[in-house]
Design a protein around this motif. Sequence first.
Motif, PDB file in Angstrom:
ATOM      1  N   UNK A   1       0.874  -0.791  -0.129  1.00 29.20           N
ATOM      2  CA  UNK A   1       0.062   0.218  -0.203  1.00 29.20           C
ATOM      3  C   UNK A   1       1.343   1.294   0.114  1.00 29.20           C
ATOM      4  N   UNK A   2       1.566   1.538   1.207  1.00 31.71           N
ATOM      5  CA  UNK A   2       2.493   2.178   0.689  1.00 31.71           C
ATOM      6  C   UNK A   2       3.567   2.541  -0.459  1.00 31.71           C
ATOM      7  N   UNK A   3       4.248   1.225  -1.177  1.00 29.95           N
ATOM      8  CA  UNK A   3       4.525   1.535  -2.466  1.00 29.95           C
ATOM      9  C   UNK A   3       3.909   1.761  -3.499  1.00 29.95           C
TER      10      UNK A   3
ATOM     11  N   UNK B   1       3.161   6.430  -2.297  1.00 33.23           N
ATOM     12  CA  UNK B   1       4.223   6.888  -3.157  1.00 33.23           C
ATOM     13  C   UNK B   1       4.074   6.489  -4.501  1.00 33.23           C
ATOM     14  N   UNK B   2       4.474   5.660  -5.441  1.00 32.09           N
ATOM     15  CA  UNK B   2       3.769   5.848  -6.862  1.00 32.09           C
ATOM     16  C   UNK B   2       3.002   7.182  -7.605  1.00 32.09           C
ATOM     17  N   UNK B   3       1.924   7.327  -7.065  1.00 39.71           N
ATOM     18  CA  UNK B   3       0.711   8.650  -6.782  1.00 39.71           C
ATOM     19  C   UNK B   3       1.636   9.479  -6.385  1.00 39.71           C
TER      20      UNK B   3
ATOM     21  N   UNK C   1       8.027  -4.686  -4.923  1.00 39.27           N
ATOM     22  CA  UNK C   1       7.562  -3.347  -5.275  1.00 39.27           C
ATOM     23  C   UNK C   1       8.055  -2.896  -6.826  1.00 39.27           C
ATOM     24  N   UNK C   2       8.895  -3.786  -6.966  1.00 39.42           N
ATOM     25  CA  UNK C   2       9.566  -3.238  -8.336  1.00 39.42           C
ATOM     26  C   UNK C   2       8.410  -3.709  -9.670  1.00 39.42           C
TER      27      UNK C   2
END
Length: 252
Positions: free
Chosen positions: A70-72, A75-77, A119-120
């Motif tokens: 969820x954090x990843x 972070x993308x957004x 994450x990737x």
Amino acid sequence: MVNFSLEGKRALVTGASRGIGQALSLALAQAGAHVICASSRAGGCDHTVSKILATGGSANAVSADLSNSEQVAAMAEEAMGLKGNIDILVNNGGTIHRAPATDFPLSAWQHVLAVNLDSAFILSQAIGRNMIQQQQGKIINIASMLSYSGGITVPAYTASKHAIAGLTKALANEWGQFNIQVNAIAPGYIKTDNTQALQDDEKRSSEICARIPAGRWGQTDDLAGAVVFLASQASNYVNGHTLAVDGGFLAR
């Protein structure tokens, strides 16, 4: 002249607080990109950002626990909202756990796979959607010498880096039609925190150097040219490739 300039491009680099990630971030900034430096904690990339700004580059920072999906995604957004869409994604953030396979904790296995692989994929998927809309983009995954071999006492890391090499090919196959190039860099034995245990093992370190035609451990700066090449227009017809930057280690 082949165009290696990254002027006007926006890059997101994970694991950018130190080591390889910091070196890649500096190289992209020096080539003209605005670099969004990501680390696992708020303020973790302050030093990297300050180094980029001190050399006349442009950068800022974001953070996320790469083991938390969820954090990843958040972070993308956040990264895409800072300077507009991301043109260059470098999936560098990673971790390692050392233990014999018979005693390797399942929790450590799951953590390594979440950080190094999940994450990737999450970042590539989220940012790749916008790259498809833009009809251009560069994704650079950081693989490893253990994308080719098995290593010892690092089964989760090895599995994750084999998977990164495969994911690179899979995304290149799907997204090449949209002018998106997905490649990987496989660093050789580079002097970083991750390899400190090997550096400190005098016998193992000597064995490694003996196999490298260059006769030395790599420095993080040795990866700068490769990342700029794969991030620039110079690599527009390179796709699904894992580029070893290893001083010739694999040639032995």
